[in-house]
Design an enzyme around this catalytic site. Sequence first.
Site, PDB file in Angstrom:
ATOM      1  N   ARG A  59       0.784  -1.159  -0.138  1.00  0.00           N
ATOM      2  CA  ARG A  59      -0.099  -0.045  -0.046  1.00  0.00           C
ATOM      3  C   ARG A  59       0.873   1.368  -0.064  1.00  0.00           C
ATOM      4  NH1 ARG A  59      -4.972  -1.677   2.960  1.00  0.00           N
ATOM      5  NH2 ARG A  59      -5.359  -3.815   2.034  1.00  0.00           N
ATOM      6  N   ARG A 108      -0.089   0.902  10.187  1.00  0.00           N
ATOM      7  CA  ARG A 108      -0.156   1.241   8.581  1.00  0.00           C
ATOM      8  C   ARG A 108       1.108   1.254   8.054  1.00  0.00           C
ATOM      9  NH1 ARG A 108      -4.393   4.295   7.303  1.00  0.00           N
ATOM     10  NH2 ARG A 108      -5.097   4.599   9.422  1.00  0.00           N
ATOM     11  N   GLU A 150      -8.947  -1.677  13.809  1.00  0.00           N
ATOM     12  CA  GLU A 150      -9.263  -2.529  12.711  1.00  0.00           C
ATOM     13  C   GLU A 150      -8.399  -3.582  12.405  1.00  0.00           C
ATOM     14  OE1 GLU A 150      -9.892  -2.872   7.919  1.00  0.00           O
ATOM     15  OE2 GLU A 150      -9.676  -0.941   8.767  1.00  0.00           O
ATOM     16  N   SER A 172     -11.969  -6.318   7.698  1.00  0.00           N
ATOM     17  CA  SER A 172     -13.280  -5.981   7.043  1.00  0.00           C
ATOM     18  C   SER A 172     -13.827  -7.013   6.212  1.00  0.00           C
ATOM     19  CB  SER A 172     -12.803  -4.867   6.243  1.00  0.00           C
ATOM     20  OG  SER A 172     -12.630  -3.728   6.794  1.00  0.00           O
ATOM     21  N   ARG A 204      -1.153  -6.599  12.499  1.00  0.00           N
ATOM     22  CA  ARG A 204      -1.963  -5.891  13.310  1.00  0.00           C
ATOM     23  C   ARG A 204      -2.341  -6.733  14.587  1.00  0.00           C
ATOM     24  NH1 ARG A 204      -5.986  -1.223  10.874  1.00  0.00           N
ATOM     25  NH2 ARG A 204      -4.585  -0.295   9.595  1.00  0.00           N
TER      26      ARG A 204
END
Length: 432
Positions: free
Chosen positions: A261, A276, A348, A351, A389
């Site tokens: 990303r 992140r 988070e 998802s 995470r």
Amino acid sequence: MLDLKKIRQEPDWYKEKLATRGVEAAEIDSVLGLDVKRRELLQETEQLKAQRNEASKKIGEAKRNQESADDAIAEMQAVAEKIKGLDEQVNAVDEQLHNELSCLPNIPHEGVPVSLTEDGAKELRVVGQPRQFDFEPKHHWDIGEQLGILDFDRAAKVSGARFVYYVGLGAQLERAVYNFMLDEHMQEGYTEVLPPYIVNAQSMYGTGQFPKFKEDVYQVNGENMTLIPTAEVPLTNYYRGEVIPEGDLPIRVTALSPSFRSEAGAAGRDTRGLIRMHQFNKVEMVKYTKPEQSWKELEMMTANAENILKKLNLPYHVITLTTGDMSFTASETHDLELWMPAQNKYREVSSCSNCLDFQARRMHTQYRDENGKLQYVHTLNGSGLAVGRTVAAILENYQNEDGSVDVPEVLVPYFHGITKITKENAVPFKKH
């Protein structure tokens, strides 16, 4: 991609629904205007083709009668030139219509909280109680650096910001977590896949990253090849352009892959730690289903992701995202958020989304129903889970006052019996 025919039939309904996702009514009007223009041009083209056919007949009759066909030939040439110009206009309108339609997000499912921001998400359930520490809990990056199992400084030297080296038992912890996740998902009926990590532009279009979100990815070899932002892309595109046998549905697959990303627009957010990153491991779940199966499969997928957290004994809650916070392709999304003690909030980690036929239309992925009619499949995707995470949450929730970290019970077999990460055993090549 949305069904243009349905937009044409119910424009006001689509305007109302898409307004909840930040789409202006003018964007729908533009698509409909281009659709009208395209159909008008095609109708004019068909009329000219009929004229050309008539001219061709005149030429044939003239030649049979040994008469001059000059006028008819001139007429046919003039008509052909007009058709060529209209075809160019149709192609230009087609391209613009396709691009604008491709940038419209999916329709939110009934009951999805309406908000243009993340505020207003609906909490579905809370599982587990946050641990009560008798000391000030440290952030996972401090724990990892002090144990020597996370090295952000050397990663920054070698690659730049938002990269990390996992070292010693840190690398083993990461590996244990994703192997545990894959083993669990395979027991739940998913087929493990090891996918390509570089995909072409058609694949990025198929799952909805292109053309709207090019700035979020890393492209290589020009613009046609892209490092995957998630294994969702190669997994979902597996059947692109194919008709899946009805008896094979539902299909459930899972994969571990790195995710890349660019984190465009993330300046100043989560600059420390594993939250992140530009590169991180993720275990992905993807499903292909018949339309009547997809909502049940979404709940099952969410439960599959929750199972990992329950067995790791990590506190979390499940929320339904708002219309403005869902991904571009989702009709409804359940987020799992882990409790991070040092931050004193949930973050988070997964998802799980039902995309309905939105991606299948872009990919032309179908099945033939019991009546022999081709139908689009529904596609679903979910993190099962974001590995880094999860590691961060383990370090924070299982930390001890002396800086050591207990290994969650379900991961001990992957550690060959090691039950605690300490300064003495964390990095074997370091002399303590």
